[in-house]
Design a protein around this motif. Structure first.
Motif, short mmCIF file in Angstrom:
data_model
loop_
_atom_site.label_atom_id
_atom_site.label_comp_id
_atom_site.label_asym_id
_atom_site.label_seq_id
_atom_site.Cartn_x
_atom_site.Cartn_y
_atom_site.Cartn_z
N THR A 141 0.84 -1.20 0.00
CA THR A 141 0.00 0.00 0.00
C THR A 141 0.88 1.26 0.00
N PHE A 142 2.02 1.19 0.65
CA PHE A 142 2.96 2.32 0.62
C PHE A 142 3.47 2.52 -0.82
N GLU A 157 2.01 1.74 -3.57
CA GLU A 157 0.95 2.34 -4.41
C GLU A 157 0.87 3.84 -4.16
N LYS A 158 0.87 4.23 -2.90
CA LYS A 158 0.76 5.66 -2.56
C LYS A 158 1.93 6.46 -3.12
N ILE A 171 2.60 9.25 5.82
CA ILE A 171 3.13 7.92 5.47
C ILE A 171 4.25 7.50 6.43
#
Ligand SMILES: Cc1ncc(C[n+]2csc(CCO)c2C)c(N)n1
Length: 220
Positions: free
Chosen positions: A87-88, A90-91, A154
């Motif tokens: 998910t990191f 992707e961000k 993040i």
């Protein structure tokens, strides 16, 4: 107990990790994003080896209950930390191709090689001792960082991974496993392995901060 001795032996190394500029800047929000990205990519390579080593150790383990725990650790890692990092990625727009095209940096290569070497020279207890600081140090780093939020979401999400209760609960199983495989005969060797992993943990932060590279490209 093995874990008490090992913890005591690495007090100053762990303190240096907890106070490392990478960690301080992460919390303060001043860590350059390029450095965080580099860390995440290197760490992805590292985590894949970590999971492989758990599986390999499980196949060499004569105790079925311990083999099952090692396999479960590998699965938890893939569904937990590795999945969270997706998910990191992707961000941050980090693609699988970017990861595949980034060579494993020298310190990362040396650290994961040390883990395999620990299995080769000291068997399953060696692998367990080598892998333990990864779990335990990050839990202590998370605990230290929990006092104040990072202004960068993040970075705070990274910190939250290591303070989540399912993660900290899993810690006691890891400590119990390490103490179960330690014996009067192998304890000194396991302690040396644990110390070396702790030393690599410290160098891993510096590797990320320095954007460490090989002097010449890797042979293909
Ligand atoms: C260099 C490096 N060292 C330790 C960890 C943390 N970590 C690695 S595997 C594992 C167990 C299951 O998640 C934990 C906590 C990391 N990410 N990168």
């Amino acid at each position: 107990m093995f874990t008490d001795t090992a913890h005591e032996a690495t007090r100053s190394l762990w303190l240096a990790s907890k106070h490392h500029p990478f960690i301080q800047q992460l919390q303060a929000g001043t860590l350059p994003m390029a450095t965080f990205r580099d860390y995440l990519i290197q760490d992805h390579h590292y985590l894949l080896e970590f999971g492989r080593l758990y599986d390999l150790a499980a196949t060499q383990c004569s105790r079925p209950d311990q083999a099952a725990q090692l396999h479960a650790n590998a699965e938890d890692l893939r569904h937990g930390e590795i999945a969270t990092r997706e998910t990191f990625f992707e961000k941050l727009g980090i693609t699988p191709a970017m990861i595949a095209n980034t060579p494993v940096a020298p310190t990362n290569y040396a650290y994961t090689s040390h883990l395999y070497r620990s299995l080769a020279t000291a068997g399953v207890p060696g692998a367990i001792a080598g892998l333990l600081p990864c779990y335990w140090l990050y839990a202590e780093i998370g605990e230290g960082l929990a006092t104040k939020d990072s202004p960068i979401p993040i970075y705070q999400a990274w910190i939250d991974t290591y303070t989540a209760s399912d993660y900290t609960d899993a810690m006691s199983d890891q400590l119990a496993l390490a103490n179960a495989v330690a014996t009067p005969d192998n304890q000194a060797e396991l302690c040396q392995i644990f110390i070396r992993s702790s030393w690599y943990e410290l160098n891993f932060w510096q590797m990320a901060l320095d954007h460490e590279q090989w002097c010449v490209p890797e042979p293909s």
